[in-house]
Design an enzyme around this catalytic site. Structure first.
Site, PDB file in Angstrom:
ATOM      1  N   THR A  19      -1.596   5.459   2.393  1.00 40.46           N
ATOM      2  CA  THR A  19      -2.825   4.675   2.295  1.00 40.46           C
ATOM      3  C   THR A  19      -2.884   3.726   3.482  1.00 40.46           C
ATOM      4  OG1 THR A  19      -2.878   4.796  -0.112  1.00 40.46           O
ATOM      5  CG2 THR A  19      -4.137   3.027   0.911  1.00 40.46           C
TER       6      THR A  19
ATOM      7  N   LEU B 110       0.858  -1.170   0.000  1.00 40.13           N
ATOM      8  CA  LEU B 110       0.000   0.000   0.000  1.00 40.13           C
ATOM      9  C   LEU B 110       0.899   1.227   0.000  1.00 40.13           C
ATOM     10  CD1 LEU B 110      -2.615  -1.002   2.761  1.00 40.13           C
ATOM     11  CD2 LEU B 110      -2.891  -1.168   0.281  1.00 40.13           C
ATOM     12  N   ASP B 111       0.439   2.311  -0.625  1.00 40.91           N
ATOM     13  CA  ASP B 111       1.213   3.542  -0.613  1.00 40.91           C
ATOM     14  C   ASP B 111       1.460   3.995   0.826  1.00 40.91           C
ATOM     15  OD1 ASP B 111       1.177   3.592  -3.365  1.00 40.91           O
ATOM     16  OD2 ASP B 111      -0.521   4.980  -3.495  1.00 40.91           O
ATOM     17  N   ARG B 112       2.482   4.776   0.996  1.00 39.20           N
ATOM     18  CA  ARG B 112       2.861   5.273   2.328  1.00 39.20           C
ATOM     19  C   ARG B 112       1.659   5.824   3.093  1.00 39.20           C
ATOM     20  NH1 ARG B 112       7.921   9.169   3.688  1.00 39.20           N
ATOM     21  NH2 ARG B 112       7.437   9.567   5.877  1.00 39.20           N
TER      22      ARG B 112
END
Length: 332
Positions: A143, A139-141
């Site tokens: 998110t 997951l993105d930082r």
């Protein structure tokens, strides 16, 4: 150091890495075998194979040298984790905002990998690579939400195959909640738009040129709530549920921006929409302007357990910051 000597049977054929993976299943993953082959640790009839695509033939004598798993270079750090489930094969967690998944340029410490090494100890060593031990998806930082991490080679291979299949032949499901500007056309829809690198080589963009980095991408969305809806059907913002048919970098963020409804707080793909906050009441305007990240949360993950075959389902409610934003918008 472990040494395996195998003799190919009469029906042997195909790629060396695939044949070895079938012979050694579930002890060694195909990705690890490929790395060992490329490192010269596999010989066929006394000659180093060097390429994973080397063709195997009946009667071939294959010798494989498996080094002891190397300790992951990142060091363990005592970073709090919200663990939803854990057993000998895997760990499921609810990732917090601001936590980078694995070490990289500018983020060599303070990552999820550092936290996992501290929590799991030696069980993660060598699984999935030194910098990404146990990681099968990310997951993105900024998110939040549900993630699963493998704790052994068998689980890593099995889970990686499920994510690569995108649920086409198995139970895998990935669903997100996002708060976006405006309201997409209709209450549900599908965004089918290939993604590749943007001109700045950092972000992603919808691409139609068929370049080497362009990948097919499909997102299905459902409008769950609408805020400040007007007689013409437009509204200030919406809570949408997004389900991934593919899993590309920044896919939901780019796709929602592509159809004109970027995520609130997304500086990379929704910066042009920041002025929309000026139309909101004072308190809400300040909340939206101060929202520090893209309003995106991975609330659902369903997958097959790599050892038991049981279908596991995990959900995580909206984190406090997104729930505060949702509730403030709902009062409009």
């Amino acid at each position: 150091m472990d040494r395996e000597i195998l003799i190919a049977g009469e029906d042997a054929g195909g790629r060396l890495d695939a044949w070895l993976a079938a012979e050694l299943e579930p002890d060694v993953s195909r990705s690890r075998l490929k790395a060992l082959i490329e490192a010269g640790a596999v010989t066929v009839n006394g000659v180093a194979a060097k390429q994973a695509k080397h063709k195997i033939h009946p009667g071939d004598r294959v010798e494989l040298t498996i080094p002891e798993p190397e300790d992951a270079e990142p060091e363990g750090e005592d970073i709090p984790l919200e663990i939803l489930y854990e057993d000998d094969d895997l760990i499921v967690l609810n990732k917090q905002a601001g936590l980078v998944v694995h070490p990289g340029a500018g983020n060599w410490t303070g990552t999820l990998v550092n936290a996992l090494i501290h929590h799991c100890g030696d069980s993660l060593s060598g699984i999935g690579g030194v910098k990404r031990p146990g990681i099968v998806h990310r997951l993105d930082r900024d998110t939040t939400g549900v993630m699963v991490v493998a704790k052994n080679d068998h689980a890593h291979r099995h889970l990686s195959e499920q994510f690569a299949d995108h649920g086409l032949t198995g139970p895998l499901e990935r669903a997100y909640q996002a708060i976006v500007w405006g309201k997409p056309d209709g209450l549900k829809g599908t965004i089918n738009a290939s993604l590749g690198r943007a001109r700045d080589r950092i972000r992603r963009a919808v691409r139609t040129d068929g370049g080497d980095d362009v990948r097919h991408a499909v997102t299905h969305y459902l409008v769950v709530e609408r805020y400040e809806e007007k007689p013409d059907g437009s509204c200030a913002a919406s809570l949408v549920e997004c389900r991934l048919e593919t899993g590309r970098t920044h896919q939901i963020r780019v796709h929602m921006a592509h159809i004109g409804h970027p995520l609130i707080g997304d500086a990379d793909y929704g910066g042009a929409f920041r002025t929309k906050a000026n139309r909101l009441p004072d308190g809400l305007r300040d909340l939206v302007n101060a929202f520090p990240r893209q309003a995106l949360h991975a609330f659902l993950l369903v997958f097959e357990h790599p050892s038991t075959g049981e279908t596991l389902r995990f959900e995580a409610p909206l984190p406090a910051d997104m729930e505060e934003l949702r509730a403030a918008l709902a009062r409009l």
